[in-house]
Design a protein around this motif. Structure first.
Motif, PDB file in Angstrom:
ATOM      1  N   VAL A  29     -18.266  65.120 143.046  1.00 54.61           N
ATOM      2  CA  VAL A  29     -18.774  64.322 141.927  1.00 54.61           C
ATOM      3  C   VAL A  29     -19.699  63.258 142.500  1.00 54.61           C
ATOM      4  O   VAL A  29     -19.255  62.248 143.038  1.00 54.61           O
ATOM      5  CB  VAL A  29     -17.631  63.687 141.126  1.00 54.61           C
ATOM      6  N   LYS A  30     -20.980  63.509 142.377  1.00 52.72           N
ATOM      7  CA  LYS A  30     -21.978  62.602 142.929  1.00 52.72           C
ATOM      8  C   LYS A  30     -22.290  61.482 141.955  1.00 52.72           C
ATOM      9  O   LYS A  30     -22.470  60.323 142.353  1.00 52.72           O
ATOM     10  CB  LYS A  30     -23.243  63.392 143.262  1.00 52.72           C
ATOM     11  N   ALA A  31     -22.356  61.794 140.665  1.00 55.54           N
ATOM     12  CA  ALA A  31     -22.643  60.784 139.644  1.00 55.54           C
ATOM     13  C   ALA A  31     -22.122  61.272 138.303  1.00 55.54           C
ATOM     14  O   ALA A  31     -22.319  62.426 137.926  1.00 55.54           O
ATOM     15  CB  ALA A  31     -24.140  60.505 139.560  1.00 55.54           C
ATOM     16  N   ALA A  32     -21.465  60.361 137.596  1.00 53.38           N
ATOM     17  CA  ALA A  32     -20.974  60.596 136.243  1.00 53.38           C
ATOM     18  C   ALA A  32     -20.177  59.370 135.851  1.00 53.38           C
ATOM     19  O   ALA A  32     -19.871  58.508 136.685  1.00 53.38           O
ATOM     20  CB  ALA A  32     -20.106  61.850 136.152  1.00 53.38           C
ATOM     21  N   ASP A  33     -19.830  59.280 134.575  1.00 50.17           N
ATOM     22  CA  ASP A  33     -18.908  58.232 134.161  1.00 50.17           C
ATOM     23  C   ASP A  33     -17.487  58.631 134.530  1.00 50.17           C
ATOM     24  O   ASP A  33     -16.740  57.856 135.112  1.00 50.17           O
ATOM     25  CB  ASP A  33     -19.020  58.001 132.651  1.00 50.17           C
TER      26      ASP A  33
END
Length: 431
Positions: free
Chosen positions: A159-163
């Motif tokens: 998970v590199k980017a997300a909320d």
């Protein structure tokens, strides 16, 4: 009987900080969070209150509930509601597949999920990384539906980017392994089979077997939650690792690790680095610590079987309100030590706790601060049952040391502030 005012003050601050973790970064109708209010009576004439909120909420966002701690007196907290730590979606064990995207993985072909949504993965593959690289407000749900991923040097899920990301298993068996040393992503040191830079929740009705030959099992740079599913983790480093908090409400988790089984530490914010366990079953074999947090460890339920560890449970502050806990340790069974402040403490208000210690200079309960036994059923087999540098009180519960029930914790050595368990109120028994 002395009022443990310093411990109460610590409790409201650390627990409020823990509660705040549930309300960070949840801004859509799909995954709502609550404003959380905690309060405690620090003394007869003074109330310390702390309000924790995620700040501005988006249009249409509804609060899931309010968690409020009850009045605290000499013998600890009564009535703590921690429901706001887990959102409805955290606790939902099946995914809504109405608009899901189904993907059959192919060996040597990485997958990037860049849009919010639900993705159902299947396939038996090698050298595949499923990367989540989405907008900062995006919520992504990865549904494991019979997945086997074996990689040489990269996470199976990154998970590199997300909320927030949900990893949900169907009623299926799933497997993820990294056989070698992890390759960094620029300045990001990837070190786990599931590695997340955002909040991550694991749930579901199936199983997930994780093997990490040269690193952690599951790592999150924010929160790591487990609310359901069956997990078997074999790792050379930490089994579960999180910067902000590890929160467990259910599931069956078996960890065999060359380091710590559960490890939460935040070097930048001393109110973080917490572990909260409300349910589930944990079976732990650890070469180092079973459960360790820089700030707070709180156990409100569940079954914890720490088969072997150096330190069974360790934290700056440890609160046990309920649960079935069995520990075998070779140094300290339950250890409070100054990590983020000098107010280390252990407080037991309930639960059934069995601590067996290895031979040598070992302590079943070791607090480099205060120690309060207010309730519960405690059975200790050890040369030294209790050791505290500050106040040590047995205010309630049933405590047995080496087969004999004790009624007080008595001082058995001068100058060091240490306390050993005394049988029947006697002194200097060396238990």
């Amino acid at each position: 009987m002395m009022k443990n005012n310093s411990l109460i003050s610590i409790k409201v601050l650390t627990f409020a900080a823990l509660l705040s973790l549930s309300v960070v970064g949840c801004s859509s109708v799909q995954d709502n969070s609550a404003a959380v209010v905690t309060s405690t009576q620090a003394a007869a004439t003074q109330t310390a209150a702390s309000t924790v909120s995620s700040g501005t909420t988006s249009t249409g966002e509804a609060a899931e509930g309010t968690a409020t701690t009850g009045t605290t007196g000499t013998m600890g907290t009564t009535g703590t509601d921690t429901s706001a730590l887990f959102t409805d979606r955290d606790l939902e064990q099946t995914a809504d597949l109405t608009a899901a995207t189904r993907m059959n993985l192919v060996s040597n072909q990485d997958v990037t999920l860049s849009e919010e949504g639900v993705y159902v993965l299947s396939g038996d593959v090698e050298n595949v990384t499923v990367t989540v690289d989405a907008a900062e407000e995006a919520k992504v749900q990865i549904v494991l539906d019979g997945v086997s991923i074996t990689n040489d040097d990269a996470p199976a899920i990154y998970v590199k980017a997300a909320d927030k990301v949900f990893v949900t298993s169907t009623d299926s068996d799933n497997y993820m392994e990294v056989t070698g040393t992890y390759t960094a992503d620029g300045e990001t040191n990837l070190d786990a089979v599931i590695f997340s830079r955002a909040d991550v929740t694991l749930n579901g009705t199936g199983s997930l077997n994780i093997v990490s030959a040269e690193g952690n099992g599951i790592s999150s740079k924010d929160d790591l939650k487990i609310t359901g599913g069956v997990y078997t983790i074999n790792s050379s480093a930490d089994g579960l690792e999180a910067n902000d908090a590890i929160l467990i409400s259910d599931g069956t988790i078996t960890i065999d690790t060359g380091k710590d089984a559960l490890h939460s530490e935040n070097e930048e914010d001393t109110t973080l680095g917490n572990i909260y366990i409300a349910g589930g079953t944990l079976n732990i074999t650890a070469a180092d610590d079973g459960i360790t947090a820089n700030n707070l460890v709180q156990i409100d339920g569940g079954t914890l079987n720490i088969e072997t560890a150096v330190e069974g449970i360790e934290g700056n502050n440890i609160i046990i309100n309920d649960g079935q806990i069995t520990i075998y340790a070779t140094d300290d069974g339950i250890n409070a030590t100054p990590k983020v402040n000098d107010n280390a403490s252990i407080e037991v208000n309930g639960g059934t706790i069995k601590v067996t210690m290895g031979s040598g200079d070992t302590d079943a309960f070791d607090s480099n601060g205060n120690l309060y036994i207010n309730g519960g059923t405690i059975d200790v087999e050890a040369t030294s049952a209790f050791d505290a540098d500050g106040t040590a009180e047995l205010n309630g519960g049933t405590v047995t040391v080496n087969g004999e029930q004790i009624t007080e914790i008595t001082e058995s050595r001068g100058g060091g502030g240490g306390f050993r368990g005394g049988a029947g109120g006697g002194r200097g028994t060396g238990q």
